[in-house]
Design a protein around this motif. Sequence first.
Motif: not given
Length: 479
Positions: A56-79
């Motif tokens: 999973l890596r960076m590719i585009a900034e204007n896709l309009g997704y809501q993405v959250n990375w929680d460092q403490k729990s190491k959780t990626v949430t994608i909506e």
Amino acid sequence: MKKFAFMLLLLLFVVVLPGQGHAAGGSNKIFLDGKELTAGLDVPVENVNNSIMVPLRMIAENLGYQVNWDQKSKTVTIEQQGKTIKLIVDQTAASVDDKTVVLTTAPLLRSDTTLVPIRFIGEQFGLKVNWDNTTKVVNLITPEIPDSTSNTGESSGDGGTSVAVPPVDTTANLTMVNGISFSENRLTIAMDGNSQPVVSKVTGPDRIVIDLPNATFSDVFGTGQVLSPDLNGSLAVTDYPDVSGVRYSLYSTNPYTVRFVIDLNYAKNYSVNVSGDVSKLVVVDLNAASTNDPATLPGNNGRKLVVLDAGHGAKDSGAVGVTGKYEKNFNLAVVLKAAALLKQENKVDVVLTRSDDTFLELKERAGMANNLKADLFISVHANSGSSSAASGSETYYQRAASKALANVMHKYLVQATGLSDRGVRYGNFHVIRETTMPAVLLEVGYLSNKGDEALLFSEDLQNKVAAGMVAGIKEYLKL
């Protein structure tokens, strides 16, 4: 649909994680429908335990997704467009729209980049995925018509082996298991769906096994019970000589099956009852003399049956006090104390809608009492108001048949709390409206009032309220 799947897939390959990646050599490439995704790869595609893992890596900034990375729990949430995906590093359990799914291999970190199995990509985003082991190239295909003959294996031979993952939603129409509790020698399982429990007795050692086919744990389950990363857990059972504990797990993912095991200290018979429509309760009752003998069920033994309901639970905290205390914890504390006192009465059986921090829908609470044909239903709550000056105790009823019970219970409630008498009131609350026996809802005090809150969370007040509830129950039932 093709564009939506493409954008979701791009996101999975480009989630921003903290820190800077380190460039890795190699010829890793990712193609979507024959077109190379131009963003470079920071880490190589890996083969982990015969699962092909992609980054999973960076590719585009204007896709309009809501993405959250929680460092403490190491959780990626994608909506995106109502779809929610949660992935946790080093855990095989993932969440897709509140359904628990199991990945072939847990996501892992490489140079601050998350890797996930391509099988998960294919299943969740409707894509076929091919992996060429010689060139280390991932080909992503969005078929117009799913190819039902595709191979679902993930082989990693030494040559240019391809791996095809068909777009299969393995979680469609699964029953969601939301919570469990154990009280009065009964295991209660709350679920949404149509799974029919398969129950059997096993010896050596003695235990009762309950399988729920086509089922998985919901996200709600994990908020009320312990659930390990590999979807196993246990419920401690004390004060019941028949049972040493209850275990549960996502027993299988092919097909999905949730298993509960009641570990017995010696052989016991049981009865099973399923109630409700979509939201259902499965009750495995160890009080039965035999699996076909209804005479020992509550209400058939000459004893009165009282259902005590601790309002709220798990993700539903109820009111929050001025110092941050949760209503759900007060409700449960009082109900457990009242139940302990009622167990000392030889003419009363007591059942709890929840005996721990479990979430139950309102209709599940009422349905439990109705299914058991209880004699009384009492729900315990703490109030909250817009003004911090609001204080006192009040009791609610909804049906005329419940008013006499409300009057008796309120008398003892006010005596126990010593707070202002706010009276017996009509209230159109689900649990006292949909129950078929006399039912009341007690609002013991106001958590929005600092004085009330401190009083409600004192051991002395909770003991008095519990004793008052028992006194009111006994007076109403003429015991």
